[in-house]
Design a protein around this motif. Sequence first.
Motif, mmCIF file in Angstrom:
data_model
loop_
_atom_site.group_PDB
_atom_site.id
_atom_site.type_symbol
_atom_site.label_atom_id
_atom_site.label_comp_id
_atom_site.label_asym_id
_atom_site.label_seq_id
_atom_site.Cartn_x
_atom_site.Cartn_y
_atom_site.Cartn_z
ATOM 1 N N UNK A 89 7.182 6.742 -5.052
ATOM 2 C CA UNK A 89 6.401 6.373 -3.872
ATOM 3 C C UNK A 89 6.588 7.410 -2.772
ATOM 4 N N UNK A 90 5.655 7.418 -1.846
ATOM 5 C CA UNK A 90 5.776 8.245 -0.647
ATOM 6 C C UNK A 90 5.546 7.348 0.563
ATOM 7 N N UNK A 91 6.070 7.720 1.711
ATOM 8 C CA UNK A 91 5.819 6.905 2.911
ATOM 9 C C UNK A 91 4.335 6.768 3.225
ATOM 10 N N UNK A 93 1.762 6.836 1.075
ATOM 11 C CA UNK A 93 1.134 5.935 0.110
ATOM 12 C C UNK A 93 1.501 4.484 0.414
ATOM 13 N N UNK A 94 2.764 4.250 0.751
ATOM 14 C CA UNK A 94 3.195 2.891 1.095
ATOM 15 C C UNK A 94 2.460 2.392 2.342
ATOM 16 N N UNK A 95 2.287 3.258 3.320
ATOM 17 C CA UNK A 95 1.553 2.876 4.533
ATOM 18 C C UNK A 95 0.093 2.569 4.214
ATOM 19 N N UNK A 96 -0.507 3.343 3.321
ATOM 20 C CA UNK A 96 -1.887 3.095 2.909
ATOM 21 C C UNK A 96 -2.038 1.756 2.218
ATOM 22 N N UNK A 97 -1.085 1.401 1.361
ATOM 23 C CA UNK A 97 -1.133 0.100 0.690
ATOM 24 C C UNK A 97 -0.956 -1.036 1.686
ATOM 25 N N UNK A 98 -0.056 -0.860 2.663
ATOM 26 C CA UNK A 98 0.121 -1.889 3.691
ATOM 27 C C UNK A 98 -1.157 -2.059 4.513
ATOM 28 N N UNK A 99 -1.796 -0.943 4.854
ATOM 29 C CA UNK A 99 -3.031 -0.996 5.631
ATOM 30 C C UNK A 99 -4.133 -1.701 4.843
ATOM 31 N N UNK A 100 -4.266 -1.381 3.565
ATOM 32 C CA UNK A 100 -5.279 -2.052 2.737
ATOM 33 C C UNK A 100 -5.005 -3.547 2.634
ATOM 34 N N UNK A 101 -3.735 -3.915 2.447
ATOM 35 C CA UNK A 101 -3.376 -5.333 2.383
ATOM 36 C C UNK A 101 -3.750 -6.036 3.680
#
Length: 115
Positions: A89-91, A93-101
Amino acid sequence: YPSFVEMATSASPGYAALTSGRHQLSGIAPLRRELAAAGDFDLAALHTLTSASGSLIVALALKRGEIDVPAAVELSQLDEDYQVERWGDTPEAAAGRRDNRLQIEQAAAFLDWLG
């Protein structure tokens, strides 16, 4: 960009070329009917859901109550989860997944509010 109707009717007979791959027009007709019946506010929420999930099918299933928000999020992140398992993971990518959620949760709440 061409309209959905233009994309569905301008391709070779029996098929419509959308952003990726080819789809039989018979499979697109129910989606077209569903979208045509939606009101402006529903379409606004569906736009957000489709963008965040990457899938009109996930967006419509959530709108119709066929799946819940956690399932929509899980389905929308299948590819990302695979990539994380494979490469890490990368920070970003994790931020993008949180934003999509968050976008999926907010659009679903808006649809619930609309009734």
